[in-house]
Design an enzyme around this catalytic site. Structure first.
Site, PDB file in Angstrom:
ATOM      1  N   GLU A 176     -33.844  -6.500  14.697  1.00 28.84           N
ATOM      2  CA  GLU A 176     -32.433  -6.040  14.713  1.00 28.84           C
ATOM      3  C   GLU A 176     -32.081  -5.248  13.452  1.00 28.84           C
ATOM      4  OE1 GLU A 176     -29.503  -9.248  15.147  1.00 28.84           O
ATOM      5  OE2 GLU A 176     -27.986  -7.820  15.839  1.00 28.84           O
ATOM      6  N   CYS A 208     -26.736  -9.504  18.139  1.00 23.45           N
ATOM      7  CA  CYS A 208     -25.463  -9.170  18.195  1.00 23.45           C
ATOM      8  C   CYS A 208     -25.287  -7.668  18.377  1.00 23.45           C
ATOM      9  CB  CYS A 208     -24.526  -9.544  16.918  1.00 23.45           C
ATOM     10  SG  CYS A 208     -24.673 -11.541  16.946  1.00 23.45           S
ATOM     11  N   ASN A 245     -27.446 -10.520  25.181  1.00 23.57           N
ATOM     12  CA  ASN A 245     -27.950 -11.059  24.045  1.00 23.57           C
ATOM     13  C   ASN A 245     -27.914 -12.622  24.151  1.00 23.57           C
ATOM     14  OD1 ASN A 245     -29.208 -11.714  21.557  1.00 23.57           O
ATOM     15  ND2 ASN A 245     -27.082 -11.519  20.704  1.00 23.57           N
ATOM     16  N   GLU A 246     -26.753 -13.064  23.156  1.00 21.72           N
ATOM     17  CA  GLU A 246     -26.807 -14.509  23.152  1.00 21.72           C
ATOM     18  C   GLU A 246     -25.245 -14.726  24.034  1.00 21.72           C
ATOM     19  OE1 GLU A 246     -27.879 -16.253  18.916  1.00 21.72           O
ATOM     20  OE2 GLU A 246     -25.713 -15.726  19.244  1.00 21.72           O
TER      21      GLU A 246
HETATM   22  O1  AHR Z   1     -30.353 -12.758  13.999  1.00 23.21           O
HETATM   23  C1  AHR Z   1     -29.284 -12.631  13.513  1.00 23.21           C
HETATM   24  C2  AHR Z   1     -28.099 -12.955  14.945  1.00 23.21           C
HETATM   25  O2  AHR Z   1     -28.167 -14.411  15.391  1.00 23.21           O
HETATM   26  C3  AHR Z   1     -28.381 -12.176  16.030  1.00 23.21           C
HETATM   27  O3  AHR Z   1     -27.813 -11.113  15.996  1.00 23.21           O
HETATM   28  C4  AHR Z   1     -27.583 -13.032  17.094  1.00 23.21           C
HETATM   29  O4  AHR Z   1     -28.446 -12.662  18.289  1.00 23.21           O
HETATM   30  C5  AHR Z   1     -27.441 -14.561  16.456  1.00 23.21           C
HETATM   31  O5  AHR Z   1     -26.527 -15.085  16.529  1.00 23.21           O
END
Ligand code: AHR
Length: 857
Positions: A67, A263, A394-395
């Site tokens: 990322e 993120c 993603n999350e």
């Molecule tokens: O890895 C850092 C962050 O952690 C990522 O962007 C996110 O997916 C998680 O909250």
């Protein structure tokens, strides 16, 4: 042979008895005996049965998550040295706005223009005007400046135009004092935009260098996309990646790369979510975006998308890794969404997001007749890129997420049934959001259209959590949806954390029928500016080094094996809940009496206090003010009378505790009465220290709930069910906590309230696998103790030769880290050994050892 093994244990046992006998006669032998006992406790046997094959280990178990966080792409892996190359930085985020990173040389006038632009995606460019000779502009590079290496070549390029300027333009590489250390010229500037490129050679090595562009005569020129790359990028590609950084990735032999986030896929809010279409094609045409991991005004953070989806797929190909692209699912970052608008695309607008995802597949697979396939082909990649996985969001979590996820499923199962879809279980290892996600996914288990191929779990927890949770996946449904552990890390770059990860990774291998993929996160951290720690690989503008965690990842990924062999550790005793006991409150005044601890096995009273004399040897949390007072009836009680404590966020609350950290298997009883305040009692037990303990929170959440919480390394989690309980004032409660090796049971007034399974922590963790290609047996041993362990490795039915090697990562101090100054403070070393079927191995304190044992198979 088996007999021999157990015989050895028996001999040691007899020796020990003999020594104990001697000890009875002669007290001076005490220390020697203790040492013997300690060594005996640290003697284990590892039994390996080469004839018994276990589960296959997933071929994709170890991979990477990349990322653009911590300047991982721009200012990092992306080898571009010029910051703000297209003049699109803005005042709100960057000191100097559009001119951030630039300064005038010799009083040139610098002006930002936005008419007759290079392209609409980059609507600003620089006009440089001077009435004197040798004036120009300087770019200072990312963060602390440009690193330039003597003898290395650099590719400078720029888009330039001028109606009037006929002279030369001098391009200079500079040292920190702006002395020229390499230069070249551009001549014959045209009146319309044209790209010019020259190669410069550095004559010195400098860490904090810069680039200047100087016009030799008075005049005016326009410039955009000012760029400087080393020629020596990874595979010498133009628009390439830093070769030194890719080397570390290569050495990890990753089986997949998850990209681009994280993120940044989600955006904050949706306006700046990652849009893959902005990241392909000519870099001069790519539309820059703010990075959600916002930097400081001095060190602003944008995404040029110089590393975009094309470069990503190429890197996957180069490293032999499968691509795991993640697309936005019509939701922005939920953790940041509070108070924002534009965080959720309406279901009616979702087609746009689904189409983006479909187009990404077309970009990979399409031929020249397709819109996106032809973009790839025009970029020089005629063959398709492989795409087998797709992460939807993603999350993300909750109902809104699954509504959107399901829309993607409907379309994708129809159009691309071969693509494995990845759904999300949110940002935590447990809790309501996590449970909701899994129950949702499980409820679709029998759907005719497969709901999800993998569930992406993310967790960043304390090292202690990883040690305590190695059985996490043992209970997962073997026929359920498979797991992609897309992001995890034990929250530190110390050896201690890396060892906890290694212990956990043995459990991932043991459960590889469920856990198909796992990636440490984040991958890169810039030592000068980062938004997240720990990270696997650290770098600055000139150097790169692996954290200790990196070396654990590398050791495991390079030595995975194809399938497990039956193996078991003998004589290993796990540690359950052990430690001191106490009393406590949260913004509540209370009194306590009759504390008692009884050994469950012997019935011996380990501790007793009715406070009739005094309370001694108690330790307390920062705001636990306790004293012995007279109760209304004249009884002495132990009191915490300040109902406003704690005023800080001490995770123990106002606690006072006593006893021995080695106490285990005991029953703790205490009486408690609330005097005033907003909650009930916090009853600590199994206290190691103020960061590692359990407490029973009776009347928490404003006197509404009863739960047991566990603090590991300073982070607290609920580990029991939640019961509704309200504690009354001025009434005595009888509290009992029975701590056993593997369970904790809590009783209130004789009624069972919570039963908790206690995960054990073991001194040593192991897995044994076999690699078909080489025939090697691979033995992984993780010794988490701060002292060495003797392990007899017994190889049955293994058909070994005597040749083996062992790779060891160890240090006596578990707190050590690698750093820029000492990048190889803790790295593994490999040595060749001669091995036998009963091999005595001394695993160093705090160590990860990986054996490769040659076989005749
Ligand atoms: O890895 C850092 C962050 O952690 C990522 O962007 C996110 O997916 C998680 O909250």
């Amino acid at each position: 042979m088996k007999k021999h093994f157990y015989q050895r244990r028996l001999t040691m046992f007899c020796c020990c008895i003999a020594l104990l006998f001697i000890n009875g006669c002669n007290k001076d032998h005490g220390n020697v005996l203790e040492e013997e006992k300690r060594m005996e406790d640290n003697n284990f046997g590892l039994l390996i049965n080469g004839g018994k094959q276990g589960i296959d280990i997933s071929e994709t178990l170890y991979g990477l998550f990349f990322e653009d966080i911590n300047f991982a792409a721009d200012g990092g892996l992306y080898a571009e040295k010029v910051i703000n190359r297209s003049f699109e930085f803005e005042e709100s985020l960057a000191e100097g706005g559009h001119l951030h990173g630039y300064e005038a040389v010799n009083n040139a006038e610098l002006r930002i223009c936005s008419e007759d632009v290079l392209n609409d995606n980059n609507p600003n460019y620089l006009e440089l005007k001077t009435e004197s000779e040798n004036s120009g502009v300087r770019n200072k590079g990312f963060l602390e400046g440009m690193s330039l290496v003597k003898g290395e070549e650099y590719r400078f390029s720029v888009y330039v135009k001028s109606d009037s300027y006929k002279g030369k333009i001098q391009i200079n590489l500079e040292d920190r004092n702006h002395n020229c250390i390499g230069s070249g010229y551009i001549e014959e500037v045209k009146s319309s935009w044209s790209k010019r490129e020259i190669i410069l050679k550095a004559e010195e090595t400098v860490e904090k260098g810069s680039l200047s562009i100087v016009i030799e005569e008075a005049g005016t020129i326009d410039m955009d996309m000012i760029s400087l790359f080393p020629v020596n990028t990874y595979k010498n590609r133009k628009n390439g990646l830093r070769a030194d950084m890719v080397k570390l990735l290569e050495e990890l032999q990753p089986s997949f790369i998850r990209f681009p986030g994280g993120c940044i896929v989600e955006g904050n809010p949706l306006d700046n979510a990652y849009c893959w279409k902005d990241t392909v094609g000519d870099v001069a045409q790519r539309k820059q975006n703010e990075n959600l991991w916002i930097g400081t005004k001095d060190y602003p953070y944008y995404q040029t998308y110089g590393i975009g989806f094309f470069e990503y797929f190429l890197l996957c190909e180069d490293l032999g890794a499968k691509a795991v692209p993640i697309v936005n699912c019509g939701m922005s970052c939920q953790a940041r969404a509070d108070g924002q608008t534009n965080t959720l695309a309406a279901l009616s607008e979702l087609d746009h997001y689904i189409q983006d995802a479909l187009d990404l597949v077309e970009f990979c697979r399409g031929d020249a007749s397709t819109t996106w396939g032809s973009v790839r082909i025009n970029m020089g990649h005629i063959q398709p890129f492989e795409i087998e996985y797709l992460g939807i969001g993603n999350e993300q979590w909750g109902e809104e997420y699954f509504k959107r996820y399901e829309k993607f499923v409907q379309v994708f199962r129809e159009k691309y049934p071969d693509i494995k879809l990845i759904t999300s279980s949110g940002p935590l290892s447990s809790g309501d959001l996590f449970d909701y996600a899994w129950s949702k996914i499980d409820s679709h288990k029998d759907d005719t259209i497969k709901y999800a191929d993998l569930v992406d779990e993310h967790y960043y927890n304390e090292p202690e959590w990883f040690l305590k949770n190695t059985t996490r996946y043992d209970d997962y449904d073997r026929k359920g949806t498979e797991v992609f552990l897309g992001e995890y890390a034990a929250k530190s770059n110390t050896l201690k954390a890396a060892i906890a990860e290694a212990a956990y990774m043995t459990a991932l291998e043991r459960n590889s029928d469920v856990v198909k993929m796992a990636a440490y996160a984040p991958l890169f951290g810039n030592t000068l500016s980062s938004q997240w720690k720990p990270d696997m690989i650290w770098f600055n503008n000139s150097k790169v080094f692996g954290s200790v965690n990196y070396y654990v990842q590398k050791m495991f990924a390079n030595n995975t094996g194809d399938y497990l062999l039956e193996s078991s550790l003998m004589d290993v005793k796990g540690e359950g809940a052990t430690g001191k006991i106490g009393v406590g409150t949260w913004k509540t005044a209370a009194v306590f009496d009759d504390m008692k601890v009884i050994d469950n096995e012997t019935g011996k009273v380990l501790y007793e206090n009715d406070f009739s004399t005094k309370a001694s040897n108690f330790e307390g949390s920062s705001q636990g003010f306790y004293e012995v007072i007279d109760d209304e009836d004249g009884n002495k009680v132990y009191a915490q009378t300040n109902a406003s404590y704690p005023t800080n966020d001490a995770i123990m609350g106002s606690a006072s505790y006593v006893g021995d950290t080695n106490w285990s298997n005991y029953t703790y009883t205490v009486r408690a009465k609330k005097l005033s305040g907003s909650e009930g009692f916090l009853i600590p037990f199994a206290v190691k220290d103020q960061k590692n303990f359990y407490h029973w929170n009776i009347g928490g959440w404003n006197n509404t709930r009863s739960v047991v919480e566990e603090a590991l390394g300073g982070t607290k989690n609920i580990v029991s069910d939640i019961r509704n309980v309200t504690i009354q004032t001025d009434r005595w409660y009888e509290i009992k906590v029975v701590v056993n090796q593997d369970t904790i049971t809590c009783y209130l007034d004789g009624k069972e309230m919570h039963v908790i399974k206690v995960p054990e922590v073991f001194p040593v963790y192991q897995t044994v696998s076999k690699e078909e290609k080489t025939g090697d047996i691979i033995v992984k041993l993780v010794n988490i103790q701060e002292e060495e362990s003797k392990i007899t490795i017994r190889l049955e039915n293994c058909n070994i030769t005597e040749d083996a090697s062992v790779e060891v990562l160890a240090n006596e101090n578990p707190e050590v880290e690698n750093s820029l100054k000492n990048p190889e403070n803790v790295i593994p070393t490999i040595r060749k050994i001669k091995i036998t079927e009963n091999y005595e191995y001394v695993a160093p304190a705090n160590s990860v050892s990986i054996f490769r044992i040659e076989t005749l198979n």
